[in-house]
Design a protein around this motif. Sequence first.
Motif, short mmCIF file in Angstrom:
data_model
loop_
_atom_site.label_atom_id
_atom_site.label_comp_id
_atom_site.label_asym_id
_atom_site.label_seq_id
_atom_site.Cartn_x
_atom_site.Cartn_y
_atom_site.Cartn_z
N LEU A 1 9.45 0.09 2.38
CA LEU A 1 10.30 -0.92 2.66
C LEU A 1 11.11 -0.61 3.94
O LEU A 1 11.92 -1.25 4.24
CB LEU A 1 11.02 -1.22 1.45
N SER A 2 11.00 0.73 4.27
CA SER A 2 11.86 1.21 5.37
C SER A 2 10.91 1.00 6.93
O SER A 2 10.27 1.36 6.98
CB SER A 2 12.22 2.63 5.40
N PRO A 3 11.56 0.45 8.02
CA PRO A 3 13.04 0.40 7.78
C PRO A 3 13.58 -1.30 7.60
O PRO A 3 14.49 -1.76 7.24
CB PRO A 3 13.64 0.33 9.24
N ILE A 4 12.39 -2.04 7.50
CA ILE A 4 12.84 -3.54 7.09
C ILE A 4 11.65 -3.93 5.88
O ILE A 4 10.48 -3.77 6.01
CB ILE A 4 12.42 -4.64 8.31
N ALA B 1 0.74 -1.24 -0.30
CA ALA B 1 -0.09 -0.01 0.14
C ALA B 1 0.81 1.13 0.00
O ALA B 1 0.70 2.27 -0.67
CB ALA B 1 -1.06 0.13 1.14
N VAL B 2 1.72 1.24 0.71
CA VAL B 2 2.92 2.53 0.82
C VAL B 2 3.51 2.62 -0.35
O VAL B 2 4.02 3.49 -1.01
CB VAL B 2 3.83 2.13 1.99
N ASP C 1 8.22 6.34 -2.67
CA ASP C 1 7.24 5.71 -2.04
C ASP C 1 7.83 4.05 -1.90
O ASP C 1 7.54 3.56 -0.83
CB ASP C 1 5.99 5.31 -3.10
N MET C 2 8.55 3.65 -2.96
CA MET C 2 9.12 2.52 -2.60
C MET C 2 10.08 2.42 -1.20
O MET C 2 10.19 1.30 -0.58
CB MET C 2 9.80 1.97 -3.80
N ILE D 1 -2.92 7.39 5.21
CA ILE D 1 -1.37 7.24 4.94
C ILE D 1 -0.82 8.69 4.70
O ILE D 1 -1.01 8.88 3.68
CB ILE D 1 -0.95 6.06 4.02
N PRO D 2 -0.22 9.31 5.64
CA PRO D 2 0.39 10.58 5.39
C PRO D 2 1.49 10.36 4.31
O PRO D 2 2.30 9.45 4.11
CB PRO D 2 1.01 10.96 6.65
N ASP D 3 1.84 11.35 3.59
CA ASP D 3 2.51 11.15 2.35
C ASP D 3 4.31 11.03 3.01
O ASP D 3 4.94 10.50 2.24
CB ASP D 3 2.57 12.50 1.65
N ASP D 4 4.41 11.49 4.30
CA ASP D 4 5.92 11.27 4.47
C ASP D 4 5.98 9.88 5.65
O ASP D 4 6.95 9.75 6.32
CB ASP D 4 6.34 12.41 5.55
#
Length: 322
Positions: A236-239, A128-129, A231-232, A160-163
């Motif tokens: 995927l951050s942090p894991i 989703a992110v 966005d990618m 979901i906030p953009d940041d």
Amino acid sequence: MKKEDLRIVFMGTPEFAVTTLAALVENGYQVVAVVTQPDRPVGRHGSVLQPPAVKVYAQEHCLPVLQPEKMKDTAFVEQLRAYEANLQVVVAFRMLPEVVWSMPAYGTFNVHAALLPDYRGAAPINWAVINGEEQTGVTTFFLDHQIDTGRIIRQKPFLIPDDADVAFVYEGLMNLGAEICLETLQDIIDSDGHVSALPQDESKALHSAPKLFKENCRIGWGTATAKQVYDMVRGLSPIPGAWTILKAPNGSETVLKIYHTTKVGTPHKLSSGSLVRDKKHLFVACTDALLQIDSLQLAGKKRIEATAFINGIADIENYSLF
């Protein structure tokens, strides 16, 4: 029906599931057993067995724990049946065979971290992110023969906030999942076990959420816009971390993980993956604009800020990412 009439078997494995299990225990529900994955070997030599987070919580609260290797194992099925549960609650677990999900009189419902039928699969929060969604949510639904396709009981949205990175969304949905589970249990109680549930609308199944592997965590500089890379990285951050290859002027290559970026929108005429810098910032060229890299990690090294990284490489413009 009263709360005390429910005999619940809870199934789950990671920290995400613990919050919902804790909500059941703290709200006085009768959890007669907990089913989770077997302990897994960890460490350099695999000599230490690490229990799942759900098992740790269950043992701390004196709940019986079952850890089958195979869900169809006859001994496990009979052991599960002996608890005489009339309801099963599943959060972040594995696919169940019909002999298991059809066992309780009131069925088996799952708490899924997406607004089904969109984002069916193992990694709905990440995808989703990654896809730049502005909203996701949680769904409770009854299990059936296919993955994440059963009749929907309840849904709750989550912005979901953009940041926001995936860790923020994970925590938000983890807490929201506990809320919707309690609400679904109340629905079952109020309906005497005959809660209303609706079939999924297949026209809304727009995205899938497959399991994350190394291959689908690699950044594709040749086709990705700055927004897509942004966005990618946060998805995927942090894991497990979005990764790429850093190529040096001498041709050597090193795996590089990127944990945080900032959109700057500056157009360029560089090849995608080219690196540029100013006094304090590192930028990478995407297909449409520059993207600022804020934190990263070279293979075998610690995560560092990009400022420290460029201070250690005088000719960073001669490096590239691919």
